[in-house]
Motif scaffolding. Structure first.
Motif, short mmCIF file in Angstrom:
data_model
loop_
_atom_site.label_atom_id
_atom_site.label_comp_id
_atom_site.label_asym_id
_atom_site.label_seq_id
_atom_site.Cartn_x
_atom_site.Cartn_y
_atom_site.Cartn_z
N THR A 1 0.82 -1.21 0.00
CA THR A 1 0.00 0.00 0.00
C THR A 1 0.86 1.26 0.00
O THR A 1 0.60 2.21 -0.75
CB THR A 1 -0.93 -0.01 1.22
OG1 THR A 1 -1.76 -1.18 1.17
CG2 THR A 1 -1.82 1.23 1.23
N GLU B 1 0.93 3.88 -3.18
CA GLU B 1 0.45 5.26 -2.98
C GLU B 1 1.55 6.26 -3.29
O GLU B 1 1.27 7.33 -3.85
CB GLU B 1 -0.05 5.43 -1.55
CG GLU B 1 -1.34 4.67 -1.26
CD GLU B 1 -1.79 4.83 0.18
OE1 GLU B 1 -1.01 5.39 0.99
OE2 GLU B 1 -2.91 4.38 0.50
N HIS B 2 2.79 5.93 -2.94
CA HIS B 2 3.87 6.89 -3.16
C HIS B 2 4.27 7.00 -4.63
O HIS B 2 4.34 8.11 -5.17
CB HIS B 2 5.10 6.52 -2.33
CG HIS B 2 6.28 7.40 -2.63
ND1 HIS B 2 6.34 8.72 -2.22
CD2 HIS B 2 7.42 7.17 -3.32
CE1 HIS B 2 7.47 9.26 -2.65
NE2 HIS B 2 8.14 8.34 -3.32
#
Length: 520
Positions: free
Chosen positions: A304, A308-309
């Motif tokens: 995750t 997301e990054h």
């Protein structure tokens, strides 16, 4: 949606990737790449950039040197899978010389190294100076190994590859066993796996297709040792492979950005450290299309955080040394956290009862069995030829892993059969308990295994590396147990400074358990 009655699932037809296979030998992938795009970058390491034509020329020269030094065909030549250009050239050179490579992990301890070199029957080896000096120290325990060549001057008069004579290799030569590889040995002594050229060629095509590699891809290999799949998949499509053994996360990101990496390959332990690096907000790789993981389960919070990054899919697969190695890979267009994805092209998978062998329905846990053209020829040293078939009469191979398949055909790997245990007759997976513990912000690392129990048969215990001071073991136990069914509850949790892991991040649960409670 109506789910299928049982868990058997199939990948797309092998014809989907037929144009990528080439052949008949694994080094022919490089010949084809050099013919199609001779000046396209092929291999990059330590500032050296070799295009397909230059790499192909080095491999042909190496093949003639090996033929002069060791003869052939079929000589078993040991090589250490160090993440270097020399390894790639030597592996492909052995293939082109008509001989068989025996790839060993340079990071294993001495006893394991002695075992695998004796088990594979190698009488010759091509080594870096560093590995050569290590082998010399073990020479008295390696009675078969009598011919050594080094890739650079080792300072002791050992012949250097570049200084050998050259002997032309007869055209059209091919041996049945292209490569010998070794199982990880996490549940016993490593076995020697026999892989054919066809095994390697097919799996290169299967994996390249599953990873969505194309000729314009730049694959950055950030592992502590060379994983053959990454070389073969890049050659199958004529892509560029960049080698980066460094653990420094800033250096990794800088190299990925400078080389315009599209695919980042790494291990769960390294990706977890990247995800937890305080400098992560400043790490940018605009060219990146996917982060790819294998070797063991990737923690969901790592998946995750990196998705997301970087804004790209973080995808994992599944495979074994016996399957060349890949059998599954999740879909980059829409990965599912925790899943190893559907089977790769031409591959089938099913889940069976660990005791009866009966095929189980969708969603139920059992042993993972696979079938496909990437399945090994067999194990070396198990007696007369054919004494132990690598699969049953229908081609199904028992992996020794526990998993389940969901309604869309995705595989979820649960644990090794030898690591799971029963509590009150319920099958318990240490890995699933570890995943729950890793969700707590105070847990930096952990391992779970079983402890004998008079009433329940066995119960779960955990070793936890805390993140910071003042961590309360009782609070961590409560955090986990409120999120687990009763039969997976932790009966004991101890805080420790560190957990012994191999270079690939794997844990010997049985050894830790025996150290704490004595052999069962």
């Amino acid at each position: 949606m109506d789910l299928p009655r049982d868990s058997t699932t199939f990948g797309p037809p092998l014809e989907t990737v037929a144009e990528l296979i080439g052949g008949p030998r694994i080094d022919d992938l490089l010949r084809r790449a050099a013919r199609r795009a001779p000046h396209h970058p092929s291999l990059v390491a330590d500032g050296l950039v070799l295009d397909h034509a230059a790499l192909d020329a080095r491999v042909s020269d190496c093949a003639e040197a090996l033929r002069a030094a060791f003869g052939g065909p079929g000589t078993v030549i040991a090589i250490a899978a160090e993440l270097t250009v020399d390894f790639a050239v030597t592996f492909l050179g052995i293939s082109r010389s008509g001989n068989t490579s025996a790839m060993f992990n340079p990071l294993v301890p001495d006893d394991t190294l002695v075992h695998v070199l004796n088990a594979c029957g190698a009488r010759a080896a091509v080594l870096s100076p560093r590995m050569h000096h290590r082998i010399l120290a073990l020479r008295s325990r390696l009675p078969l190994l009598d011919r050594l060549v080094v890739t650079a001057d080792a300072g002791d008069g050992t012949p250097v590859l570049a200084g050998l004579g050259r002997t032309a290799v007869p055209p059209g030569e091919e041996v049945e066993t292209a490569c010998l590889q070794f199982t990880s040995g996490t549940t016993g002594a490593p076995k020697t796996v026999r892989l054919s050229h066809r095994n390697l060629l097919v799996n290169a095509a299967q994996s390249a297709h599953a990873h969505r590699l194309t000729a314009d891809s730049v694959a950055l290999d950030n592992l502590p040792s060379f994983h053959l799949m990454h070389l073969d998949t890049a050659l199958a499509v004529g892509a560029t492979l960049v080698l980066c053994p460094e653990e420094d996360r800033a250096a990794l990101v800088e190299l990925a950005r400078d080389r315009r990496a599209t695919h980042l390959y790494s291990l769960p332990v390294r990706l977890s450290r990247l995800a937890g690096d305080e400098r992560l907000p400043g790490f940018r790789v605009p060219s990146l299309r996917a982060v790819l993981s294998g070797g063991s389960a990737l923690p969901p919070r790592t998946t995750t955080a990196l998705q997301e990054h970087f804004g790209v899919p973080v995808v994992q697969g599944y495979g074994l040394a016996e399957t060349s190695p890949s059998t599954h890979f999740d879909l980059p267009e829409g990965p599912t956290v925790g899943s190893s994805g559907p089977p790769v092209a031409g591959t089938a998978c099913r889940i069976t009862d660990v005791r009866t062998g009966e095929v189980l329905p969708v969603g139920e846990r059992g042993e993972i069995q696979v079938r496909g053209p990437q399945l090994m020829l067999g194990y070396l040293g198990d007696g007369p030829a054919g004494a132990e078939a690598p699969a049953d009469a229908d081609g199904w191979f028992r992996t020794g892993d526990v998993g389940r398949i969901d309604g869309s055909g995705r595989l979820f790997v649960v644990d090794r059969i030898k690591d799971v245990f029963k509590c009150d007759n319920w099958l318990v997976s240490p890995t699933e308990i570890e995943r729950v513990l890793m969700r707590h912000p105070a847990v930096a690392d952990c391992v779970v295994f079983d402890r004998p129990d008079e009433l329940s048969g066995a119960v779960a215990v955990a070793l936890v590396v805390p993140r910071g001071d003042g961590v309360d073991p009782a609070a961590l136990t409560g955090f986990a147990n409120t999120r687990l069914p009763y039969y997976e509850h932790l009966a004991e949790l101890r805080l420790v400074d560190g957990i012994p892991r191999s270079a690939t991040g794997k844990v010997q649960r049985r050894e830790l358990r025996d150290r704490m409670f004595g052999p069962l």
